[in-house]
Motif scaffolding. Structure first.
Motif, PDB file in Angstrom:
ATOM      1  N   GLU A 147       0.825  -1.207   0.000  1.00  0.00           N
ATOM      2  CA  GLU A 147       0.000   0.000   0.000  1.00  0.00           C
ATOM      3  C   GLU A 147       0.859   1.257   0.000  1.00  0.00           C
ATOM      4  O   GLU A 147       0.620   2.194  -0.776  1.00  0.00           O
ATOM      5  N   LYS A 148       1.871   1.276   0.853  1.00  0.00           N
ATOM      6  CA  LYS A 148       2.755   2.447   0.922  1.00  0.00           C
ATOM      7  C   LYS A 148       3.653   2.531  -0.306  1.00  0.00           C
ATOM      8  O   LYS A 148       3.998   3.630  -0.763  1.00  0.00           O
ATOM      9  N   SER A 149       4.029   1.386  -0.854  1.00  0.00           N
ATOM     10  CA  SER A 149       4.841   1.388  -2.068  1.00  0.00           C
ATOM     11  C   SER A 149       4.067   1.994  -3.240  1.00  0.00           C
ATOM     12  O   SER A 149       4.608   2.803  -4.013  1.00  0.00           O
ATOM     13  N   PHE A 150       2.819   1.613  -3.377  1.00  0.00           N
ATOM     14  CA  PHE A 150       1.970   2.189  -4.426  1.00  0.00           C
ATOM     15  C   PHE A 150       1.754   3.679  -4.190  1.00  0.00           C
ATOM     16  O   PHE A 150       1.754   4.488  -5.128  1.00  0.00           O
ATOM     17  N   HIS A 151       1.597   4.064  -2.925  1.00  0.00           N
ATOM     18  CA  HIS A 151       1.405   5.477  -2.563  1.00  0.00           C
ATOM     19  C   HIS A 151       2.627   6.297  -2.938  1.00  0.00           C
ATOM     20  O   HIS A 151       2.513   7.427  -3.453  1.00  0.00           O
ATOM     21  N   PHE A 152       3.836   5.748  -2.716  1.00  0.00           N
ATOM     22  CA  PHE A 152       5.082   6.447  -3.057  1.00  0.00           C
ATOM     23  C   PHE A 152       5.195   6.621  -4.569  1.00  0.00           C
ATOM     24  O   PHE A 152       5.491   7.722  -5.058  1.00  0.00           O
ATOM     25  N   CYS A 153       5.014   5.528  -5.313  1.00  0.00           N
ATOM     26  CA  CYS A 153       5.152   5.579  -6.773  1.00  0.00           C
ATOM     27  C   CYS A 153       4.120   6.512  -7.406  1.00  0.00           C
ATOM     28  O   CYS A 153       4.387   7.139  -8.438  1.00  0.00           O
ATOM     29  N   GLN A 154       2.971   6.613  -6.792  1.00  0.00           N
ATOM     30  CA  GLN A 154       1.918   7.466  -7.320  1.00  0.00           C
ATOM     31  C   GLN A 154       2.293   8.946  -7.235  1.00  0.00           C
ATOM     32  O   GLN A 154       1.912   9.741  -8.100  1.00  0.00           O
ATOM     33  N   HIS A 155       3.096   9.318  -6.236  1.00  0.00           N
ATOM     34  CA  HIS A 155       3.449  10.726  -6.040  1.00  0.00           C
ATOM     35  C   HIS A 155       4.838  11.076  -6.582  1.00  0.00           C
ATOM     36  O   HIS A 155       5.026  12.138  -7.169  1.00  0.00           O
ATOM     37  N   LEU A 156       5.828  10.195  -6.364  1.00  0.00           N
ATOM     38  CA  LEU A 156       7.201  10.512  -6.766  1.00  0.00           C
ATOM     39  C   LEU A 156       7.734   9.637  -7.888  1.00  0.00           C
ATOM     40  O   LEU A 156       8.759   9.970  -8.490  1.00  0.00           O
ATOM     41  N   GLY A 157       7.093   8.501  -8.138  1.00  0.00           N
ATOM     42  CA  GLY A 157       7.576   7.610  -9.189  1.00  0.00           C
ATOM     43  C   GLY A 157       8.519   6.554  -8.664  1.00  0.00           C
ATOM     44  O   GLY A 157       9.176   6.722  -7.634  1.00  0.00           O
ATOM     45  N   MET A 158       8.611   5.447  -9.405  1.00  0.00           N
ATOM     46  CA  MET A 158       9.423   4.313  -8.966  1.00  0.00           C
ATOM     47  C   MET A 158      10.921   4.625  -9.004  1.00  0.00           C
ATOM     48  O   MET A 158      11.697   4.135  -8.189  1.00  0.00           O
ATOM     49  N   ALA A 159      11.352   5.445  -9.961  1.00  0.00           N
ATOM     50  CA  ALA A 159      12.784   5.731 -10.103  1.00  0.00           C
ATOM     51  C   ALA A 159      13.338   6.452  -8.884  1.00  0.00           C
ATOM     52  O   ALA A 159      14.488   6.239  -8.488  1.00  0.00           O
ATOM     53  N   VAL A 160      12.524   7.300  -8.258  1.00  0.00           N
ATOM     54  CA  VAL A 160      12.990   8.070  -7.099  1.00  0.00           C
ATOM     55  C   VAL A 160      13.177   7.164  -5.885  1.00  0.00           C
ATOM     56  O   VAL A 160      13.992   7.459  -4.998  1.00  0.00           O
ATOM     57  N   MET A 161      12.457   6.035  -5.850  1.00  0.00           N
ATOM     58  CA  MET A 161      12.510   5.160  -4.683  1.00  0.00           C
ATOM     59  C   MET A 161      13.923   4.642  -4.423  1.00  0.00           C
ATOM     60  O   MET A 161      14.397   4.606  -3.278  1.00  0.00           O
ATOM     61  N   THR A 162      14.625   4.249  -5.501  1.00  0.00           N
ATOM     62  CA  THR A 162      15.993   3.745  -5.345  1.00  0.00           C
ATOM     63  C   THR A 162      16.906   4.799  -4.745  1.00  0.00           C
ATOM     64  O   THR A 162      17.691   4.526  -3.834  1.00  0.00           O
ATOM     65  N   PHE A 163      16.791   6.031  -5.242  1.00  0.00           N
ATOM     66  CA  PHE A 163      17.637   7.113  -4.724  1.00  0.00           C
ATOM     67  C   PHE A 163      17.260   7.486  -3.293  1.00  0.00           C
ATOM     68  O   PHE A 163      18.117   7.890  -2.507  1.00  0.00           O
ATOM     69  N   ALA A 164      15.996   7.353  -2.952  1.00  0.00           N
ATOM     70  CA  ALA A 164      15.557   7.666  -1.592  1.00  0.00           C
ATOM     71  C   ALA A 164      16.190   6.704  -0.589  1.00  0.00           C
ATOM     72  O   ALA A 164      16.617   7.115   0.503  1.00  0.00           O
ATOM     73  N   PHE A 165      16.273   5.416  -0.948  1.00  0.00           N
ATOM     74  CA  PHE A 165      16.917   4.447  -0.058  1.00  0.00           C
ATOM     75  C   PHE A 165      18.414   4.720   0.058  1.00  0.00           C
ATOM     76  O   PHE A 165      19.005   4.535   1.125  1.00  0.00           O
ATOM     77  N   GLN A 166      19.049   5.163  -1.023  1.00  0.00           N
ATOM     78  CA  GLN A 166      20.470   5.493  -0.959  1.00  0.00           C
ATOM     79  C   GLN A 166      20.714   6.694  -0.049  1.00  0.00           C
ATOM     80  O   GLN A 166      21.737   6.769   0.634  1.00  0.00           O
ATOM     81  N   ASP A 167      19.770   7.635  -0.034  1.00  0.00           N
ATOM     82  CA  ASP A 167      19.930   8.821   0.816  1.00  0.00           C
ATOM     83  C   ASP A 167      19.891   8.485   2.302  1.00  0.00           C
ATOM     84  O   ASP A 167      20.351   9.282   3.130  1.00  0.00           O
ATOM     85  N   MET A 168      19.377   7.303   2.653  1.00  0.00           N
ATOM     86  CA  MET A 168      19.222   6.948   4.065  1.00  0.00           C
ATOM     87  C   MET A 168      20.546   6.587   4.726  1.00  0.00           C
ATOM     88  O   MET A 168      20.629   6.579   5.952  1.00  0.00           O
ATOM     89  N   TYR A 169      21.593   6.251   3.942  1.00  0.00           N
ATOM     90  CA  TYR A 169      22.863   5.872   4.573  1.00  0.00           C
ATOM     91  C   TYR A 169      23.982   6.876   4.297  1.00  0.00           C
ATOM     92  O   TYR A 169      25.158   6.575   4.540  1.00  0.00           O
ATOM     93  N   LEU A 170      23.657   8.048   3.801  1.00  0.00           N
ATOM     94  CA  LEU A 170      24.671   9.092   3.646  1.00  0.00           C
ATOM     95  C   LEU A 170      25.065   9.614   5.031  1.00  0.00           C
ATOM     96  O   LEU A 170      24.204   9.913   5.852  1.00  0.00           O
ATOM     97  N   LEU A 171      26.359   9.748   5.259  1.00  0.00           N
ATOM     98  CA  LEU A 171      26.856  10.109   6.589  1.00  0.00           C
ATOM     99  C   LEU A 171      26.345  11.476   7.039  1.00  0.00           C
ATOM    100  O   LEU A 171      25.971  11.653   8.197  1.00  0.00           O
ATOM    101  N   ASP A 172      26.325  12.432   6.131  1.00  0.00           N
ATOM    102  CA  ASP A 172      25.900  13.789   6.495  1.00  0.00           C
ATOM    103  C   ASP A 172      24.407  13.980   6.266  1.00  0.00           C
ATOM    104  O   ASP A 172      23.935  15.118   6.188  1.00  0.00           O
ATOM    105  N   ASN A 173      23.666  12.889   6.167  1.00  0.00           N
ATOM    106  CA  ASN A 173      22.231  12.967   5.920  1.00  0.00           C
ATOM    107  C   ASN A 173      21.503  12.043   6.896  1.00  0.00           C
ATOM    108  O   ASN A 173      20.605  11.286   6.507  1.00  0.00           O
ATOM    109  N   GLN A 174      21.895  12.118   8.173  1.00  0.00           N
ATOM    110  CA  GLN A 174      21.376  11.207   9.184  1.00  0.00           C
ATOM    111  C   GLN A 174      20.566  11.964  10.237  1.00  0.00           C
ATOM    112  O   GLN A 174      20.789  13.147  10.479  1.00  0.00           O
TER     113      GLN A 174
END
Length: 414
Positions: free
Chosen positions: A90-117
């Motif tokens: 449900e949340k995956s469909f909600h994300f893709c509906q607003h930001l698109g599937m391509a952004v999802m991969t980059f969003a997960f990468q942003d979660m482990y950036l040292l200066d982005n915690q």
């Protein structure tokens, strides 16, 4: 694509995700049966502790109210992404509906950036407020970390060492999973670690005693100079050559997977061959960036972690020089990759930036044993014999036939 914390907050290029955070917060608020003000007040109570986690975040830039609202939105969005990673359709469909599937991969990468915690305890606090269950927060973080690092759900209860000290942030939690020895169920192998620790202490002590003896000898001689014959052989300790996988294989060294712990590198030398055990790792599109930020975290002034990731990357760089090295490690089930090209994987490993840092301490004993094995002429000759004449049935048949004909020639001459 997504900012977590104050350092990238407010950048124009991140505005789309920033607007979407308010919709995510509204989604969680509506499902919890509480209003937004309730969550905001709970975060506001600990805003001073949150501010102490950052450097250079003044009250002029963000007052207590702005910082509390930022943490509420960012922590809620982090929980939202964790739910998506754990197959919340449900949340995956909600994300893709607003930001698109391509952004999802980059969003997960942003979660482990040292200066982005953001502080991990803030995420746990918010999960407790949303779900009303103090076990939900740690379980969610453990399951997400296990999925992210191991691609399975072996870890269900807690991050290793969490009972002694809480991880600072998600990157710290990922780091612990990679440097701690865990079994298939996600439990720490305490006994194995204790035994390894005892052996390490003994080896260090023995090495220390030998070093003291060598220093004493040098002092008694009153002169220590590389040109002196009695000290020329000591330079091999500092002038060790880096052996690639193919070079070590030609020296009679076989490769075997050890575990998922990046610290678990062992070498044993036998009469006719050697065995190098290496940790298993899956290289994906985010592995390069993940390693670089973990190395940066290890080198941070306030970090109390060791340099295991740095040592592992440096060791791997010395092993993998060309595509044949990757092919050998693939066949031994040590390295896996989402890319089909061995050349591409070699390129990724070479591009991992260690910032000019190199730590030889963690795997010093392993490298010394490998160097000692490779410098043995007997081991080298036997390895070359096996590598050349016993690598396939046809070379073995040719060697046997030549030996048989040679014996017949001796008999005929006799």
């Amino acid at each position: 694509m997504v900012s977590f914390g104050p350092y990238y907050h407010g950048l124009p290029e991140l505005g789309i995700a920033e607007e979407f955070k308010h919709k995510v917060l509204a989604l969680f608020v509506s499902s919890s049966g509480k209003d937004k003000q309730f969550f905001y007040c709970q975060i506001f109570k600990v805003v001073d502790q949150i501010r102490n986690c950052y450097v250079g975040v003044s009250r002029d830039a963000y007052d207590d109210g702005a910082l509390a609202e930022m943490m509420l939105l960012d922590a809620c969005f982090a929980i939202y992404l964790m739910k998506i990673a754990l197959d919340d359709e449900e949340k995956s469909f909600h994300f893709c509906q607003h930001l698109g599937m391509a952004v999802m991969t980059f969003a997960f990468q942003d979660m482990y950036l040292l200066d982005n915690q953001i502080p991990l305890w803030v995420i746990k606090l918010l999960t407790n407020l949303i779900y009303g269950n103090r076990e939900e927060g740690p379980k969610l973080i453990c399951k997400f970390s296990s999925y992210f690092v191991f691609a399975d759900s072996r870890l269900t209860r807690r991050i290793p060492g969490e009972d002694k000290k809480q991880p600072l942030h998600l990157l710290d939690a990922f780091h612990r999973l990679l440097v701690e020895e865990l079994d298939n169920a996600g439990k720490e192998l305490v006994e194995d670690l204790d035994n390894a620790g005892i052996e390490l202490v003994e080896e260090v002590d023995n090495a220390g005693k030998e070093l003291v003896e060598e220093v004493d000898i040098a002092v008694n001689k009153c002169q220590w100079w590389p040109g002196r014959k009695e000290y020329r052989n000591e330079f091999w300790k500092y002038n060790r050559q880096s052996h690639s996988v193919t070079d070590l294989k030609a020296k009679g060294i076989h490769f075997k997977p050890s575990s998922f712990c990046l610290k678990n590198i062992k070498f044993k030398s036998y009469t006719f061959y050697g065995q190098l055990q290496l940790p298993v790792w899956l290289f994906t599109t985010h592995s390069k960036q993940l390693f670089m930020h973990m190395i940066a975290y290890e080198a941070s002034p306030e970090s109390d972690t060791d340099s295991t990731i740095l040592c592992y990357v440096c060791f791997l760089k010395s092993l993998v020089i060309k595509s044949e090295d990757v092919k050998e490690l693939r066949e031994k089930k040590i390295l896996f990759s989402t890319s089909d090209s061995d050349e591409q994987l070699v390129k990724v490993i070479k591009e991992i930036d260690t910032c000019g840092l190199d730590d030889d301490h963690t795997f010093y004993d392993v490298k010394m044993r490998i160097e000692k094995h490779c410098s043995s002429k007997a081991n080298t000759w036997i390895a070359e014999l096996i590598h050349i004449y016993f690598r396939s049935p046809w070379t073995l048949i040719a060697l046997s036939a030549a030996t048989f004909l040679l014996c017949l020639t001796f008999l005929q001459t006799y």
